[in-house]
Design an enzyme around this catalytic site. Structure first.
Site, PDB file in Angstrom:
ATOM      1  N   GLY A 222      36.766  35.462  42.114  1.00  0.00           N
ATOM      2  CA  GLY A 222      36.434  35.654  40.703  1.00  0.00           C
ATOM      3  C   GLY A 222      37.474  35.122  39.743  1.00  0.00           C
ATOM      4  O   GLY A 222      37.452  35.456  38.558  1.00  0.00           O
TER       5      GLY A 222
ATOM      6  N   ASN B  30      42.695  38.403  41.012  1.00  0.00           N
ATOM      7  CA  ASN B  30      41.612  37.579  41.542  1.00  0.00           C
ATOM      8  C   ASN B  30      42.201  36.242  41.988  1.00  0.00           C
ATOM      9  O   ASN B  30      43.042  35.663  41.297  1.00  0.00           O
ATOM     10  CB  ASN B  30      40.544  37.350  40.475  1.00  0.00           C
ATOM     11  CG  ASN B  30      39.849  38.631  40.049  1.00  0.00           C
ATOM     12  OD1 ASN B  30      39.658  39.528  40.857  1.00  0.00           O
ATOM     13  ND2 ASN B  30      39.491  38.720  38.778  1.00  0.00           N
TER      14      ASN B  30
ATOM     15  N   HIS C  44      45.326  41.904  36.331  1.00  0.00           N
ATOM     16  CA  HIS C  44      44.495  42.697  35.431  1.00  0.00           C
ATOM     17  C   HIS C  44      44.937  44.159  35.541  1.00  0.00           C
ATOM     18  O   HIS C  44      45.087  44.671  36.656  1.00  0.00           O
ATOM     19  CB  HIS C  44      43.024  42.636  35.826  1.00  0.00           C
ATOM     20  CG  HIS C  44      42.395  41.275  35.766  1.00  0.00           C
ATOM     21  ND1 HIS C  44      41.584  40.877  34.721  1.00  0.00           N
ATOM     22  CD2 HIS C  44      42.445  40.229  36.614  1.00  0.00           C
ATOM     23  CE1 HIS C  44      41.157  39.637  34.950  1.00  0.00           C
ATOM     24  NE2 HIS C  44      41.663  39.213  36.092  1.00  0.00           N
TER      25      HIS C  44
ATOM     26  N   HIS D 109      47.719  35.927  37.175  1.00  0.00           N
ATOM     27  CA  HIS D 109      47.694  37.063  36.243  1.00  0.00           C
ATOM     28  C   HIS D 109      47.247  38.313  36.976  1.00  0.00           C
ATOM     29  O   HIS D 109      46.468  38.256  37.930  1.00  0.00           O
ATOM     30  CB  HIS D 109      46.777  36.797  35.046  1.00  0.00           C
ATOM     31  CG  HIS D 109      45.403  36.320  35.415  1.00  0.00           C
ATOM     32  ND1 HIS D 109      45.153  35.030  35.814  1.00  0.00           N
ATOM     33  CD2 HIS D 109      44.215  36.966  35.459  1.00  0.00           C
ATOM     34  CE1 HIS D 109      43.860  34.890  36.079  1.00  0.00           C
ATOM     35  NE2 HIS D 109      43.267  36.053  35.885  1.00  0.00           N
TER      36      HIS D 109
END
Ligand code: 5GP
Ligand code: ZN
Length: 112
Positions: free
Chosen positions: A91, A85, A100, A98
């Site tokens: 978001g 994101n 996800h 990072h």
């Protein structure tokens, strides 16, 4: 300026760690959005994908390989999704790059 993921990378804030090396770390998301939800971060502070430069090429490869390793270690043999994101509309809520890694159930497409 404090950064929660820098604190986790330094071991000053606890996390359910999967693995780490000198460059990257993988740990379980505190608020999982799927049965398996792992975060993969660079240990160095990079605010977001737009802050990445060509000089980070090797690190980006390490992050993707770590995402694949996290999927394998958590048994996501049926498949998984890797998401980055970026920014408010993307978001992003934590200002440290990072990935996800999500899986453990069928994931809808397109995402919301
Ligand atoms: P973003 O919304 O920025 O793409 O993702 C940030 C993620 O970090 C969210 O899924 C959120 O649940 C997770 N997160 C935020 N704070 C912590 C924390 O202190 N520990 C862990 N393990 N995950 C966190
Ligand atoms: Zn940071």
């Amino acid at each position: 300026m404090s950064c929660i993921f820098c604190e986790i990378a330094a071991g000053r804030i606890p996390a359910r760690k999967l693995f780490e090396d000198d460059q990257v770390m993988a740990f379980h998301d505190v608020s999982p959005q799927a049965p398996t939800h792992v975060l993969v971060i660079p240990k160095a502070h990079i605010p977001d994908l737009d802050a990445v430069t060509a000089g980070h090429g090797t690190l980006l490869g390490e992050l993707l390989l770590a995402a694949r390793k996290a999927a394998a270690q958590t048994g996501l043999y049926g498949g998984y999704r890797v998401v980055v994101n970026r920014g408010a509309d993307g978001g992003q809520s934590v200002g440290h790059l990072h990935l996800h890694v999500l899986g453990g159930r069928p994931l809808a497409w397109p995402p919301g």
